[in-house]
Design an enzyme around this catalytic site. Structure first.
Site, PDB file in Angstrom:
ATOM      1  N   THR A  41       2.585   8.446   0.820  1.00 15.29           N
ATOM      2  CA  THR A  41       3.137   7.085   0.802  1.00 15.29           C
ATOM      3  C   THR A  41       2.394   6.161   1.771  1.00 15.29           C
ATOM      4  O   THR A  41       2.250   4.965   1.514  1.00 15.29           O
ATOM      5  CB  THR A  41       4.647   7.140   1.148  1.00 15.29           C
ATOM      6  OG1 THR A  41       5.244   8.138   0.322  1.00 15.29           O
ATOM      7  CG2 THR A  41       5.317   5.823   0.888  1.00 15.29           C
ATOM      8  N   THR A  42       1.901   6.729   2.878  1.00 13.62           N
ATOM      9  CA  THR A  42       1.256   5.894   3.890  1.00 13.62           C
ATOM     10  C   THR A  42      -0.025   5.234   3.388  1.00 13.62           C
ATOM     11  O   THR A  42      -0.458   4.225   3.935  1.00 13.62           O
ATOM     12  CB  THR A  42       1.025   6.740   5.166  1.00 13.62           C
ATOM     13  OG1 THR A  42       2.300   7.146   5.649  1.00 13.62           O
ATOM     14  CG2 THR A  42       0.274   6.001   6.243  1.00 13.62           C
ATOM     15  N   ILE A  48       2.488  -4.306   4.842  1.00 12.96           N
ATOM     16  CA  ILE A  48       3.098  -5.413   5.599  1.00 12.96           C
ATOM     17  C   ILE A  48       3.758  -4.874   6.870  1.00 12.96           C
ATOM     18  O   ILE A  48       4.492  -3.883   6.816  1.00 12.96           O
ATOM     19  CB  ILE A  48       4.203  -6.125   4.759  1.00 12.96           C
ATOM     20  CG1 ILE A  48       3.723  -6.436   3.337  1.00 12.96           C
ATOM     21  CG2 ILE A  48       4.711  -7.373   5.480  1.00 12.96           C
ATOM     22  CD1 ILE A  48       2.529  -7.308   3.215  1.00 12.96           C
ATOM     23  N   HIS A  50       6.565  -5.770   8.765  1.00 12.40           N
ATOM     24  CA  HIS A  50       7.691  -6.680   8.552  1.00 12.40           C
ATOM     25  C   HIS A  50       8.205  -7.246   9.876  1.00 12.40           C
ATOM     26  O   HIS A  50       8.210  -6.546  10.899  1.00 12.40           O
ATOM     27  CB  HIS A  50       8.838  -5.934   7.863  1.00 12.40           C
ATOM     28  CG  HIS A  50       8.518  -5.567   6.436  1.00 12.40           C
ATOM     29  ND1 HIS A  50       8.489  -6.490   5.428  1.00 12.40           N
ATOM     30  CD2 HIS A  50       8.191  -4.378   5.864  1.00 12.40           C
ATOM     31  CE1 HIS A  50       8.177  -5.881   4.287  1.00 12.40           C
ATOM     32  NE2 HIS A  50       7.986  -4.597   4.528  1.00 12.40           N
ATOM     33  N   ARG A 317       8.575   5.808  -2.659  1.00 12.52           N
ATOM     34  CA  ARG A 317       9.484   5.652  -1.505  1.00 12.52           C
ATOM     35  C   ARG A 317      10.364   6.891  -1.375  1.00 12.52           C
ATOM     36  O   ARG A 317      10.803   7.447  -2.378  1.00 12.52           O
ATOM     37  CB  ARG A 317      10.416   4.461  -1.706  1.00 12.52           C
ATOM     38  CG  ARG A 317       9.733   3.142  -1.953  1.00 12.52           C
ATOM     39  CD  ARG A 317      10.773   2.105  -2.364  1.00 12.52           C
ATOM     40  NE  ARG A 317      10.185   0.809  -2.662  1.00 12.52           N
ATOM     41  CZ  ARG A 317       9.731   0.454  -3.867  1.00 12.52           C
ATOM     42  NH1 ARG A 317       9.769   1.281  -4.879  1.00 12.52           N
ATOM     43  NH2 ARG A 317       9.227  -0.752  -4.059  1.00 12.52           N
ATOM     44  N   ILE A 343      12.346   7.972   5.230  1.00  7.90           N
ATOM     45  CA  ILE A 343      11.497   6.948   5.861  1.00  7.90           C
ATOM     46  C   ILE A 343      10.891   6.059   4.774  1.00  7.90           C
ATOM     47  O   ILE A 343       9.717   6.156   4.414  1.00  7.90           O
ATOM     48  CB  ILE A 343      10.414   7.591   6.768  1.00  7.90           C
ATOM     49  CG1 ILE A 343      11.040   8.601   7.758  1.00  7.90           C
ATOM     50  CG2 ILE A 343       9.636   6.517   7.506  1.00  7.90           C
ATOM     51  CD1 ILE A 343      12.042   8.021   8.734  1.00  7.90           C
ATOM     52  N   CYS A 444     -16.688  -2.951  -7.808  1.00  2.01           N
ATOM     53  CA  CYS A 444     -17.122  -1.884  -8.727  1.00  2.01           C
ATOM     54  C   CYS A 444     -16.368  -0.581  -8.473  1.00  2.01           C
ATOM     55  O   CYS A 444     -16.557   0.396  -9.198  1.00  2.01           O
ATOM     56  CB  CYS A 444     -18.639  -1.693  -8.678  1.00  2.01           C
ATOM     57  SG  CYS A 444     -19.230  -0.544  -7.424  1.00  2.01           S
TER      58      CYS A 444
HETATM   59  C1  LIG Z   1       5.747   0.869  -2.842  1.00  2.00           C
HETATM   60  C2  LIG Z   1       5.962   0.928  -1.353  1.00  2.00           C
HETATM   61  C3  LIG Z   1       5.749  -0.185  -0.554  1.00  2.00           C
HETATM   62  C4  LIG Z   1       5.967  -0.135   0.810  1.00  2.00           C
HETATM   63  N1  LIG Z   1       5.633  -1.198   1.586  1.00  2.00           N
HETATM   64  C5  LIG Z   1       5.832  -1.144   2.907  1.00  2.00           C
HETATM   65  C6  LIG Z   1       5.449  -2.222   3.729  1.00  2.00           C
HETATM   66  O1  LIG Z   1       4.850  -3.178   3.287  1.00  2.00           O
HETATM   67  N2  LIG Z   1       5.750  -2.154   5.047  1.00  2.00           N
HETATM   68  C7  LIG Z   1       6.422  -1.106   5.579  1.00  2.00           C
HETATM   69  O2  LIG Z   1       6.716  -1.148   6.762  1.00  2.00           O
HETATM   70  N3  LIG Z   1       6.708  -0.016   4.845  1.00  2.00           N
HETATM   71  C8  LIG Z   1       6.416  -0.014   3.526  1.00  2.00           C
HETATM   72  N4  LIG Z   1       6.706   1.061   2.762  1.00  2.00           N
HETATM   73  C9  LIG Z   1       7.246   2.248   3.407  1.00  2.00           C
HETATM   74  C10 LIG Z   1       6.156   3.067   4.083  1.00  2.00           C
HETATM   75  O3  LIG Z   1       5.003   3.141   3.279  1.00  2.00           O
HETATM   76  C11 LIG Z   1       6.725   4.453   4.354  1.00  2.00           C
HETATM   77  O4  LIG Z   1       7.920   4.309   5.070  1.00  2.00           O
HETATM   78  C12 LIG Z   1       5.789   5.331   5.172  1.00  2.00           C
HETATM   79  O5  LIG Z   1       4.475   5.309   4.674  1.00  2.00           O
HETATM   80  C13 LIG Z   1       6.323   6.758   5.166  1.00  2.00           C
HETATM   81  O6  LIG Z   1       5.458   7.533   5.934  1.00  2.00           O
HETATM   82  P1  LIG Z   1       5.743   9.077   6.170  1.00  2.00           P
HETATM   83  O7  LIG Z   1       4.751   9.540   7.145  1.00  2.00           O
HETATM   84  O8  LIG Z   1       7.170   9.257   6.504  1.00  2.00           O
HETATM   85  O9  LIG Z   1       5.532   9.740   4.734  1.00  2.00           O
HETATM   86  P2  LIG Z   1       4.157  10.101   3.995  1.00  2.00           P
HETATM   87  O10 LIG Z   1       3.120   9.094   4.232  1.00  2.00           O
HETATM   88  O11 LIG Z   1       4.510  10.392   2.581  1.00  2.00           O
HETATM   89  O12 LIG Z   1       3.695  11.422   4.718  1.00  2.00           O
HETATM   90  C14 LIG Z   1       4.346  12.647   4.523  1.00  2.00           C
HETATM   91  C15 LIG Z   1       3.307  13.736   4.668  1.00  2.00           C
HETATM   92  O13 LIG Z   1       3.931  15.010   4.608  1.00  2.00           O
HETATM   93  C16 LIG Z   1       3.067  15.894   3.935  1.00  2.00           C
HETATM   94  N5  LIG Z   1       3.798  17.033   3.418  1.00  2.00           N
HETATM   95  C17 LIG Z   1       4.726  17.053   2.418  1.00  2.00           C
HETATM   96  N6  LIG Z   1       5.124  18.323   2.191  1.00  2.00           N
HETATM   97  C18 LIG Z   1       4.446  19.111   3.053  1.00  2.00           C
HETATM   98  C19 LIG Z   1       4.401  20.520   3.285  1.00  2.00           C
HETATM   99  N7  LIG Z   1       5.122  21.384   2.561  1.00  2.00           N
HETATM  100  N8  LIG Z   1       3.577  20.995   4.242  1.00  2.00           N
HETATM  101  C20 LIG Z   1       2.821  20.152   4.993  1.00  2.00           C
HETATM  102  N9  LIG Z   1       2.806  18.814   4.795  1.00  2.00           N
HETATM  103  C21 LIG Z   1       3.607  18.306   3.842  1.00  2.00           C
HETATM  104  C22 LIG Z   1       2.490  15.020   2.817  1.00  2.00           C
HETATM  105  O14 LIG Z   1       1.307  15.554   2.271  1.00  2.00           O
HETATM  106  C23 LIG Z   1       2.272  13.703   3.533  1.00  2.00           C
HETATM  107  O15 LIG Z   1       0.991  13.571   4.074  1.00  2.00           O
HETATM  108  C24 LIG Z   1       6.455   1.049   1.389  1.00  2.00           C
HETATM  109  C25 LIG Z   1       6.631   2.189   0.602  1.00  2.00           C
HETATM  110  C26 LIG Z   1       6.356   2.138  -0.755  1.00  2.00           C
HETATM  111  C27 LIG Z   1       6.468   3.360  -1.593  1.00  2.00           C
END
Ligand SMILES: Cc1cc2nc3c(=O)[nH]c(=O)nc-3n(C[C@H](O)[C@H](O)[C@H](O)COP(=O)(O)OP(=O)(O)OC[C@H]3O[C@@H](n4cnc5c(N)ncnc54)[C@H](O)[C@@H]3O)c2cc1C
Length: 486
Positions: A41-42, A48, A50, A317, A343, A444
């Site tokens: 997701t990251t 943004i 926010h 999400r 998250i 490209c």
């Molecule tokens: C469409 C969309 C738009 C968004 N826009 C915004 C925005 O503009 N501003 C904002 O603040 N937030 C935004 N968000 C929210 C934000 O992107 C997320 O809250 C954030 O990226 C979540 O990060 P994370 O590290 O929790 O999850 P992730 O980035 O998903 O990281 C989780 C990690 O865990 C790993 N993992 C999973 N299972 C295992 C396993 N079994 N063993 C080892 N590793 C594993 C995955 O490979 C991944 O790398 C948006 C989200 C979406 C979907």
């Protein structure tokens, strides 16, 4: 090796926690299923930072959004990721929109957002955004909102953690976790790891990870409902259309589609919200959804030239069933197992605040947190394309490979690509190089530079041709040799 803390997942949540913990004398490991940081997701969101008027006052989302966005602002010059505080507008045209905009203003004030302003005339709004729909009469202006490169922010935090002693295990999916006495035994696809604390930052898979350690008490887990958001990314000739992040007024059907410039001067439109996903990792795009994004974006900015589209993409999400907030806490069932779950947005904006929150939880638990001497920040290299003429001349004098342009659309040089392959968390794939250097991000989309980056990866990492991947491990590009053996 027994670690003090094992962090599962290297998105913004896990990387921010690794960054913060690397300031202390702790043995920390980040365990990531994929071959790089920011692979889920990251890397696929709106980018943004926010301002913080959206979350309801009193929620974790509200508190960590305010703290995180301020920290991102402070970290940008130290870590050198692309960031620009351009402000945001929530635009509206009807009386109902006006009421919602007032409500957002009040929430923002309650959350402590600085500088919020209600724009009450068409003229005031159009002075800031002359290209938006002429029917727009109201807006909430938030000058503290910003845009950033989400994967650069994540990478800079993770690389800083690594140079300060945190270990990064890639391609290491966690398959099982068992608590024996006061130690967690974590089975990964790359071998076993022991740790005193586990911090679960597995994004859409956080519930699956929690169930591993809950074992027969798996019914005590929370449930993540994946919700996909899809986008248009338009070429730089459209980037001029708006100067701030333009949000629509949220309705009961969702937050609406935003139109914003990106830090690389493209235009981004999206996302929708679709719970009908095939899986938690389903990042395909669906025609009806991107059509919806396009028509919604045109309602805000009628003259967007969608002929300049260079990419559609989507992100998923991690929404929690039954809770409109993050779930951040030490497990009541399994002591020393800490969940960072649900998250969803504004998770990126909270980023560095997740690290601070993890430290607060560990400190409350009595973990000895002695500050490390000599902690240092890892500054991402400045893009050649962003250097002044004088800086470019000096760079080429020092290293002639700055004079060899590999990506013509984005003016990325061979020196930058080599640096990305030899950075603290080295790029090992074509998309890994793309996220670190911008090679392949242009019009490209890697059609010209892709084969060259492929060759550089093969040569630098001594990889056979069928082990150079586009993206995830196994995304093979070449399956047979040419006559020349390449
Ligand atoms: C469409 C969309 C738009 C968004 N826009 C915004 C925005 O503009 N501003 C904002 O603040 N937030 C935004 N968000 C929210 C934000 O992107 C997320 O809250 C954030 O990226 C979540 O990060 P994370 O590290 O929790 O999850 P992730 O980035 O998903 O990281 C989780 C990690 O865990 C790993 N993992 C999973 N299972 C295992 C396993 N079994 N063993 C080892 N590793 C594993 C995955 O490979 C991944 O790398 C948006 C989200 C979406 C979907």
């Amino acid at each position: 090796m027994r670690y003090d803390v094992a962090i599962i997942g290297a998105g913004i949540t896990g990387s921010s926690i690794a960054f913060e913990l690397s300031k202390y004398n702790l043995k920390v490991v980040v365990i990531e299923k994929e071959n790089d940081v920011a692979m889920k997701t990251t890397k696929a969101n709106s980018g943004i930072v926010h301002a913080g008027y959206d979350p309801k006052p009193g929620t974790l989302m509200a508190r960590l959004n305010i703290e995180g966005s301020q920290l991102i602002h402070e970290l940008a010059p130290k870590l050198n990721f692309h960031y620009s505080q351009i402000g945001s507008l929530v635009i509206g045209s009807t009386e109902e929109d006006h009421a919602v905009i007032n409500e957002l203003f009040n929430r923002g004030v309650a959350n402590g957002v600085k500088g919020l302003k209600l724009l009450k005339t068409q003229r005031e709004v159009h002075l800031i955004e002359p290209n938006i729909n002429k029917d727009i009469n109201y807006a909430l202006y938030a000058p503290s909102a910003a845009i950033c490169s989400p994967w650069e922010l994540c990478l800079a935090l993770a690389e800083t953690a690594v140079i300060n002693g945190v270990e990064f295990m890639r391609d290491s999916g966690v398959d099982d976790i068992t608590k024996k006495g006061d130690v967690f035994e974590i089975k990964t696809s790359k071998g076993d790891v022991e740790a005193s604390y586990v911090i679960n930052c597995a994004g859409t898979h956080a519930d699956d990870i929690y169930k591993l350690v809950l074992k027969e008490k798996a019914d005590k887990s929370f449930t993540i409902l994946p919700c996909k958001g899809e986008y248009y990314l338009l070429d730089k000739d459209q980037g001029y259309l708006v100067h701030t992040v333009v949000f629509q007024t949220p309705t009961k059907n969702g937050k609406g589609v935003l139109v914003a410039p990106t830090v690389h001067k493209n235009l981004i439109c999206g996302p929708n919200a679709d719970f009908e996903v095939a899986s938690k990792d389903d990042t395909g795009t669906v025609q009806k959804n991107i059509d919806y994004v396009r028509s919604s974006a045109l309602q805000s900015v009628p003259n967007i030239g969608f002929g300049s589209n260079i990419r559609n993409f989507s992100g998923v999400r991690a929404t929690l069933k039954g809770l409109d907030d993050f779930l951040i806490e030490e497990s009541k069932e399994v002591p020393h197992f800490i969940n960072f779950a649900g998250i969803k947005s504004p998770g990126l904006s909270c980023g560095p605040a997740f690290g601070k929150e993890a430290v607060r939880i560990l400190a409350k638990d009595g973990v000895k947190l002695a500050e490390k001497e000599g902690f240092k920040y890892y500054r991402l290299p400045t893009f050649f394309s962003n250097m002044s003429v004088k800086e470019k001349e000096e760079a080429i004098k020092k290293d002639p490979l700055f004079g060899r342009v590999i990506c013509r659309c984005e003016t990325v040089t061979e020196a930058e690509i080599l640096a990305s392959i030899h950075s603290p968390i080295p790029a090992t794939t074509i998309d890994g190089v793309k996220r670190r250097t911008n090679a392949g991000m242009g019009r490209c989309q890697g059609g010209f530079c892709g084969p060259k980056v492929f060759q550089i990866l093969m040569d630098e990492l001594h990889l056979p041709f069928d082990k150079v991947y586009q993206d995830v491990t196994g995304s093979t590009i070449c399956v047979s040799e040419t006559k020349e053996g390449k």
